[in-house]
Design a protein around this motif. Structure first.
Motif, PDB file in Angstrom:
ATOM      1  N   ASP A   2      54.350-105.500   2.622  1.00  0.00           N
ATOM      2  CA  ASP A   2      54.414-105.250   4.031  1.00  0.00           C
ATOM      3  C   ASP A   2      54.306-103.604   3.934  1.00  0.00           C
ATOM      4  N   THR A   3      54.053-103.243   5.333  1.00  0.00           N
ATOM      5  CA  THR A   3      53.827-101.680   5.512  1.00  0.00           C
ATOM      6  C   THR A   3      54.983-100.948   5.017  1.00  0.00           C
ATOM      7  N   LEU A   4      56.325-101.207   5.447  1.00  0.00           N
ATOM      8  CA  LEU A   4      57.299-100.350   5.017  1.00  0.00           C
ATOM      9  C   LEU A   4      57.534-100.322   3.751  1.00  0.00           C
ATOM     10  N   ALA A   9      57.257 -97.406  -1.393  1.00  0.00           N
ATOM     11  CA  ALA A   9      56.690 -97.174  -2.837  1.00  0.00           C
ATOM     12  C   ALA A   9      55.982 -95.563  -2.888  1.00  0.00           C
ATOM     13  N   TYR A  10      55.161 -95.448  -2.097  1.00  0.00           N
ATOM     14  CA  TYR A  10      54.461 -94.003  -1.922  1.00  0.00           C
ATOM     15  C   TYR A  10      55.590 -92.769  -1.595  1.00  0.00           C
ATOM     16  N   LEU A  11      56.742 -93.080  -0.785  1.00  0.00           N
ATOM     17  CA  LEU A  11      57.549 -92.067  -0.784  1.00  0.00           C
ATOM     18  C   LEU A  11      58.345 -91.848  -1.821  1.00  0.00           C
ATOM     19  N   GLU A  12      58.644 -92.874  -2.567  1.00  0.00           N
ATOM     20  CA  GLU A  12      59.585 -93.048  -3.677  1.00  0.00           C
ATOM     21  C   GLU A  12      58.914 -92.079  -4.858  1.00  0.00           C
ATOM     22  N   GLY A  13      58.024 -92.197  -4.927  1.00  0.00           N
ATOM     23  CA  GLY A  13      57.266 -91.462  -6.425  1.00  0.00           C
ATOM     24  C   GLY A  13      55.864 -91.265  -6.302  1.00  0.00           C
ATOM     25  N   GLY A  14      55.024 -92.189  -5.560  1.00  0.00           N
ATOM     26  CA  GLY A  14      53.618 -91.885  -5.487  1.00  0.00           C
ATOM     27  C   GLY A  14      53.201 -90.850  -4.915  1.00  0.00           C
ATOM     28  N   PHE A  92      42.806 -91.825  -2.827  1.00  0.00           N
ATOM     29  CA  PHE A  92      42.968 -92.759  -1.794  1.00  0.00           C
ATOM     30  C   PHE A  92      42.843 -94.036  -2.610  1.00  0.00           C
ATOM     31  N   ALA A  93      41.863 -94.041  -3.635  1.00  0.00           N
ATOM     32  CA  ALA A  93      41.837 -95.291  -4.215  1.00  0.00           C
ATOM     33  C   ALA A  93      42.889 -95.791  -5.291  1.00  0.00           C
ATOM     34  N   ALA A  94      43.428 -94.547  -5.993  1.00  0.00           N
ATOM     35  CA  ALA A  94      44.427 -94.751  -6.790  1.00  0.00           C
ATOM     36  C   ALA A  94      45.802 -95.243  -6.119  1.00  0.00           C
ATOM     37  N   HIS A  95      45.974 -95.075  -4.786  1.00  0.00           N
ATOM     38  CA  HIS A  95      46.998 -95.536  -4.090  1.00  0.00           C
ATOM     39  C   HIS A  95      46.806 -96.652  -3.271  1.00  0.00           C
ATOM     40  N   GLY A  96      45.660 -97.379  -3.712  1.00  0.00           N
ATOM     41  CA  GLY A  96      45.665 -98.750  -3.233  1.00  0.00           C
ATOM     42  C   GLY A  96      45.008 -98.794  -1.864  1.00  0.00           C
ATOM     43  N   ARG A 244      64.458 -90.350   0.248  1.00  0.00           N
ATOM     44  CA  ARG A 244      63.377 -90.352   0.259  1.00  0.00           C
ATOM     45  C   ARG A 244      62.585 -91.451   0.975  1.00  0.00           C
ATOM     46  N   THR A 245      63.235 -92.643   0.818  1.00  0.00           N
ATOM     47  CA  THR A 245      62.559 -94.061   1.396  1.00  0.00           C
ATOM     48  C   THR A 245      63.425 -94.284   2.948  1.00  0.00           C
ATOM     49  N   LEU A 246      62.778 -95.452   3.503  1.00  0.00           N
ATOM     50  CA  LEU A 246      63.188 -95.472   4.765  1.00  0.00           C
ATOM     51  C   LEU A 246      63.896 -97.067   4.578  1.00  0.00           C
ATOM     52  N   PRO A 247      65.011 -97.257   5.538  1.00  0.00           N
ATOM     53  CA  PRO A 247      65.802 -98.330   5.497  1.00  0.00           C
ATOM     54  C   PRO A 247      64.931 -99.667   5.996  1.00  0.00           C
TER      55      PRO A 247
END
Length: 248
Positions: A2-4, A9-14, A92-96, A244-247
């Motif tokens: 899902d979106t969150l 996943a992006y905020l945590e390390g991507g 953009f492609a590398a991050h799906g 870094r991440t959201l609840p």
């Protein structure tokens, strides 16, 4: 996914794999606003390699428009980051994200006018989030914010980068000139992680309350202070850098 979950996943390390200047803690304020605004297109003037624009696209789930001088470096008057179209597309492609979601426009932002706004609106519809991060000189910043206002949806957000960066005083001067000499329909809402967030005056009180409540509930170590900027109540958020991440 899902979106969150995808965004986290992006905020945590991507986000760290893309060059640029954008803190994951920004989303402490952006996420509750995105939930109010809903899915839709995003745009940015001055994308460098796409670090922030990728996160915005994951947040709002729509198309993304990247305005940059790219190869026309004679218009990069402040010598800020050099954006490269192919690198943005690769990231953009590398991050799906689909290539169909990204539109890259090579332009000197000072040349953007009503016809460009009409073209943007016809192609994408009003932006649900518009990031201004182009040339940091006063004339450019004023023009870029005004262009953003002309194509951003009434309920949506404009971000002005480097508002608190002492290396780019033209940004603060540009914002001061706008609000001391005029009364734009988008007004200061919050300052977080080096960015000034603007929203429509019509949504100002609602978004103040929504953002403050979300941060207070989920990020107890983020300092919240209400201050007045140019006559408008505004949040200053000193982010919890350990989160870094959201609840969920």
């Amino acid at each position: 996914m899902d979106t969150l979950e995808n965004l986290n996943a992006y905020l945590e390390g991507g986000i760290d794999t893309v060059k640029g200047w954008c803190a994951p803690q920004l989303w402490q304020a952006l996420w509750p606003l995105a939930c109010e605004i809903g899915q839709g297109p995003v745009a940015e003037i001055g994308v460098f390699e796409g670090k922030f624009l990728i996160g915005l696209t994951k947040t709002f789930g729509g198309d993304a428009t990247a305005f940059d001088v790219f190869d026309m470096q004679e218009f990069n008057l402040d010598g800020a980051g050099v954006g490269k179209i192919e690198k943005v597309k690769q990231n953009f492609a590398a991050h799906g994200l689909s290539a169909d979601q990204l539109q890259c426009i090579t332009a000197d932002s000072l040349a953007l006018g009503s016809k460009d706004a009409e073209t943007f609106l016809t192609r994408s519809g009003p932006a649900h989030f518009f990031s201004v991060d182009g040339c940091h000189e006063v004339v450019h910043t004023v023009n870029d914010i005004r262009f953003a206002m002309s194509v951003t949806a009434h309920q949506s957000i404009i971000a002005v980068d480097d508002y608190t960066n002492a290396n780019w005083p033209g940004v603060q001067e540009a914002v001061a000139r706008m609000y001391l000499m005029d009364s734009p329909r988008f007004v200061p809402l919050a300052v977080i992680a080096n960015k000034l967030l603007l929203c429509s005056y019509s949504f100002h009180q609602k978004y103040l309350a929504v953002t403050e409540a979300y941060v207070a509930q989920h990020f107890q170590n983020t300092r919240i202070k209400r201050v007045v900027r140019f006559g408008y109540e505004t949040l200053t958020l000193s982010s919890d850098l350990n989160r870094r991440t959201l609840p969920a």
